[in-house]
Design a protein around this motif. Sequence first.
Motif, PDB file in Angstrom:
ATOM      1  N   ILE A   1       0.853  -1.184   0.000  1.00 25.01           N
ATOM      2  CA  ILE A   1       0.000   0.000   0.000  1.00 25.01           C
ATOM      3  C   ILE A   1       0.892   1.238   0.000  1.00 25.01           C
ATOM      4  O   ILE A   1       1.849   1.320   0.772  1.00 25.01           O
ATOM      5  CB  ILE A   1      -0.918   0.031   1.234  1.00 25.01           C
ATOM      6  N   ILE A   2       0.588   2.201  -0.862  1.00 26.43           N
ATOM      7  CA  ILE A   2       1.287   3.483  -0.860  1.00 26.43           C
ATOM      8  C   ILE A   2       0.294   4.576  -0.487  1.00 26.43           C
ATOM      9  O   ILE A   2      -0.809   4.645  -1.041  1.00 26.43           O
ATOM     10  CB  ILE A   2       1.936   3.787  -2.220  1.00 26.43           C
ATOM     11  N   MET A   3       0.688   5.429   0.466  1.00 25.04           N
ATOM     12  CA  MET A   3      -0.152   6.535   0.912  1.00 25.04           C
ATOM     13  C   MET A   3       0.516   7.856   0.530  1.00 25.04           C
ATOM     14  O   MET A   3       1.690   8.064   0.800  1.00 25.04           O
ATOM     15  CB  MET A   3      -0.340   6.485   2.439  1.00 25.04           C
ATOM     16  N   LEU A   4      -0.247   8.735  -0.104  1.00 25.39           N
ATOM     17  CA  LEU A   4       0.260  10.070  -0.416  1.00 25.39           C
ATOM     18  C   LEU A   4      -0.903  11.057  -0.483  1.00 25.39           C
ATOM     19  O   LEU A   4      -2.012  10.691  -0.858  1.00 25.39           O
ATOM     20  CB  LEU A   4       1.071  10.082  -1.705  1.00 25.39           C
ATOM     21  N   HIS A   5      -0.644  12.289  -0.065  1.00 21.08           N
ATOM     22  CA  HIS A   5      -1.707  13.290  -0.038  1.00 21.08           C
ATOM     23  C   HIS A   5      -2.010  13.786  -1.446  1.00 21.08           C
ATOM     24  O   HIS A   5      -3.167  13.881  -1.848  1.00 21.08           O
ATOM     25  CB  HIS A   5      -1.295  14.463   0.849  1.00 21.08           C
ATOM     26  N   HIS A   6      -0.960  14.127  -2.199  1.00 17.37           N
ATOM     27  CA  HIS A   6      -1.121  14.599  -3.570  1.00 17.37           C
ATOM     28  C   HIS A   6      -0.856  13.452  -4.539  1.00 17.37           C
ATOM     29  O   HIS A   6       0.177  12.796  -4.458  1.00 17.37           O
ATOM     30  CB  HIS A   6      -0.150  15.745  -3.878  1.00 17.37           C
ATOM     31  N   ALA A   7      -1.769  13.238  -5.453  1.00 17.12           N
ATOM     32  CA  ALA A   7      -1.582  12.211  -6.478  1.00 17.12           C
ATOM     33  C   ALA A   7      -0.425  12.607  -7.394  1.00 17.12           C
ATOM     34  O   ALA A   7      -0.031  13.782  -7.437  1.00 17.12           O
ATOM     35  CB  ALA A   7      -2.873  12.039  -7.275  1.00 17.12           C
ATOM     36  N   PRO A   8       0.144  11.655  -8.137  1.00 14.10           N
ATOM     37  CA  PRO A   8       1.315  11.958  -8.983  1.00 14.10           C
ATOM     38  C   PRO A   8       1.118  13.111  -9.957  1.00 14.10           C
ATOM     39  O   PRO A   8       2.081  13.797 -10.305  1.00 14.10           O
ATOM     40  CB  PRO A   8       1.537  10.633  -9.733  1.00 14.10           C
ATOM     41  N   GLU A   9      -0.114  13.356 -10.412  1.00 17.70           N
ATOM     42  CA  GLU A   9      -0.320  14.426 -11.395  1.00 17.70           C
ATOM     43  C   GLU A   9      -0.053  15.823 -10.825  1.00 17.70           C
ATOM     44  O   GLU A   9       0.012  16.796 -11.579  1.00 17.70           O
ATOM     45  CB  GLU A   9      -1.743  14.376 -11.976  1.00 17.70           C
ATOM     46  N   TRP A  10       0.121  15.944  -9.506  1.00 26.09           N
ATOM     47  CA  TRP A  10       0.427  17.233  -8.902  1.00 26.09           C
ATOM     48  C   TRP A  10       1.918  17.557  -8.935  1.00 26.09           C
ATOM     49  O   TRP A  10       2.331  18.647  -8.522  1.00 26.09           O
ATOM     50  CB  TRP A  10      -0.071  17.280  -7.455  1.00 26.09           C
ATOM     51  N   PHE A  11       2.736  16.619  -9.415  1.00 29.54           N
ATOM     52  CA  PHE A  11       4.183  16.797  -9.333  1.00 29.54           C
ATOM     53  C   PHE A  11       4.761  17.464 -10.574  1.00 29.54           C
ATOM     54  O   PHE A  11       4.153  17.474 -11.648  1.00 29.54           O
ATOM     55  CB  PHE A  11       4.861  15.439  -9.100  1.00 29.54           C
ATOM     56  N   ASN A  12       5.967  18.027 -10.369  1.00 27.23           N
ATOM     57  CA  ASN A  12       6.712  18.630 -11.452  1.00 27.23           C
ATOM     58  C   ASN A  12       6.848  17.629 -12.599  1.00 27.23           C
ATOM     59  O   ASN A  12       7.032  16.439 -12.377  1.00 27.23           O
ATOM     60  CB  ASN A  12       8.092  19.063 -10.928  1.00 27.23           C
ATOM     61  N   GLU A  13       6.768  18.113 -13.817  1.00 29.11           N
ATOM     62  CA  GLU A  13       6.764  17.238 -14.992  1.00 29.11           C
ATOM     63  C   GLU A  13       7.989  16.334 -15.047  1.00 29.11           C
ATOM     64  O   GLU A  13       7.906  15.173 -15.471  1.00 29.11           O
ATOM     65  CB  GLU A  13       6.679  18.085 -16.270  1.00 29.11           C
ATOM     66  N   THR A  14       9.137  16.837 -14.571  1.00 31.33           N
ATOM     67  CA  THR A  14      10.366  16.037 -14.584  1.00 31.33           C
ATOM     68  C   THR A  14      10.267  14.833 -13.654  1.00 31.33           C
ATOM     69  O   THR A  14      10.873  13.788 -13.901  1.00 31.33           O
ATOM     70  CB  THR A  14      11.566  16.911 -14.173  1.00 31.33           C
ATOM     71  N   LEU A  15       9.486  14.974 -12.587  1.00 28.26           N
ATOM     72  CA  LEU A  15       9.396  13.928 -11.568  1.00 28.26           C
ATOM     73  C   LEU A  15       8.156  13.053 -11.725  1.00 28.26           C
ATOM     74  O   LEU A  15       8.103  11.939 -11.196  1.00 28.26           O
ATOM     75  CB  LEU A  15       9.379  14.569 -10.182  1.00 28.26           C
ATOM     76  N   LYS A  16       7.187  13.550 -12.435  1.00 27.25           N
ATOM     77  CA  LYS A  16       5.885  12.870 -12.505  1.00 27.25           C
ATOM     78  C   LYS A  16       6.001  11.447 -13.040  1.00 27.25           C
ATOM     79  O   LYS A  16       5.471  10.504 -12.440  1.00 27.25           O
ATOM     80  CB  LYS A  16       4.937  13.693 -13.373  1.00 27.25           C
ATOM     81  N   ARG A  17       6.699  11.288 -14.164  1.00 17.52           N
ATOM     82  CA  ARG A  17       6.768   9.972 -14.788  1.00 17.52           C
ATOM     83  C   ARG A  17       7.562   8.966 -13.955  1.00 17.52           C
ATOM     84  O   ARG A  17       7.087   7.845 -13.747  1.00 17.52           O
ATOM     85  CB  ARG A  17       7.337  10.079 -16.200  1.00 17.52           C
ATOM     86  N   PRO A  18       8.783   9.307 -13.464  1.00 15.17           N
ATOM     87  CA  PRO A  18       9.497   8.327 -12.638  1.00 15.17           C
ATOM     88  C   PRO A  18       8.757   7.977 -11.348  1.00 15.17           C
ATOM     89  O   PRO A  18       8.827   6.839 -10.876  1.00 15.17           O
ATOM     90  CB  PRO A  18      10.847   8.989 -12.356  1.00 15.17           C
ATOM     91  N   LEU A  19       8.032   8.952 -10.778  1.00 17.19           N
ATOM     92  CA  LEU A  19       7.258   8.671  -9.572  1.00 17.19           C
ATOM     93  C   LEU A  19       6.130   7.705  -9.881  1.00 17.19           C
ATOM     94  O   LEU A  19       5.923   6.717  -9.153  1.00 17.19           O
ATOM     95  CB  LEU A  19       6.698   9.973  -8.993  1.00 17.19           C
TER      96      LEU A  19
END
Length: 373
Positions: free
Chosen positions: A202-220
């Motif tokens: 299980i992974i818990m996070l407040h902001h879904a991946p689409e909230w991240f900087n474009e450089t980090l979004k895909r690897p995350l």
Amino acid sequence: MKILIVHLSDFHIQSPIDSICCSMVDGMVDSLGDLSDYDGVIIAFTGDATQTGAGDQYKYVDNVFNRITERLAKTYQGKLGLFVIPGNHDLFFPDQESKKEASSVVDLKNWSDLEILARSQLERMSEYNAWAANYDCSFGNNQVITRSFSVGEGANERVIRVTMLNTVPVSTYKRPSDKDYHWIDSREIQRIRCHEDNDLHIIMLHHAPEWFNETLKRPLLDAICSTSDVLLVGHEHVDGLREMIDDEGRSLVVLEGGKIDFSPNGTAVFSAVKLDMGVYPYHIEETTYEWNLGRQQFSRASPDAPSLLVPKRGAIQPREEYIKTIRTDDTPSVLQASFEEYFIFPSLISSTDLETGCTSQIDDIDSFFEVIK
């Protein structure tokens, strides 16, 4: 083996709890009913415990969590786990100047400036980390921490790996929103990939991946989809259960958390997620509860409880359409369908070739036979 996940999110507490809050907390526990059939109960809180991140507000949050666990302990004797992560409202700004600094991020385009601001916000989370340490969920200087929750013994033991992310950096208090600006250290993303023996991740996070900087979004997103089974998110204040499929065809279950407003006329939504870990594929079913202000109790939002199958990662799994077909149709015609129509082929990487030093990617039947021929 049955587990219940109580998914809570977005309290935004800023004042002491009163009788209304107590009634809401008691109603939350009462709505869960008889828990004797469950081998374990997990309370998963996906961020924004407070409104402004001030220290006294965390004391009020403690009162809520203490009341929940005390009420559960009276009726449930099994194993209980509590996991908490921060949200953007848990970031403490001591003055208007520091809040103004965070708001300036919408004008930042330089990667190094974005990282500097992100790290400065991590340093401002001491109030949160001191509070979260009481639940063994303090991040310190990290953005990824992992805990385990196990039930059963011997051959019947099931180990759930819970990976928690601090997605707060970079948060702002200015419009346009901070979507596409959130930041996580790339080394922290690699920690998500660290494999441990577990039956469910299980992974818990407040902001879904689409909230991240474009450089980090895909690897995350790649790290999440390649290692996890269930994703719990908050922030959007919209409760729901859905299946997410990435560009490579990998799927995982996403549980979105609603908001719980403890004010006198507040609305509240939370979900109780039943997870049957008896055999693969695991079955997950969500029941959403809404606060009825007039009756002062939680009621089911819908008579129907949406459900999904959680496949065993790294194995060839039947699609849900196939499961439904064989449950309702006893004719052999389904066996005449093509293999790829009803089965998900996992993404595989072959062992390194000793002569060439290369590996081969296997994504379908054709590439599989190409490697083994």
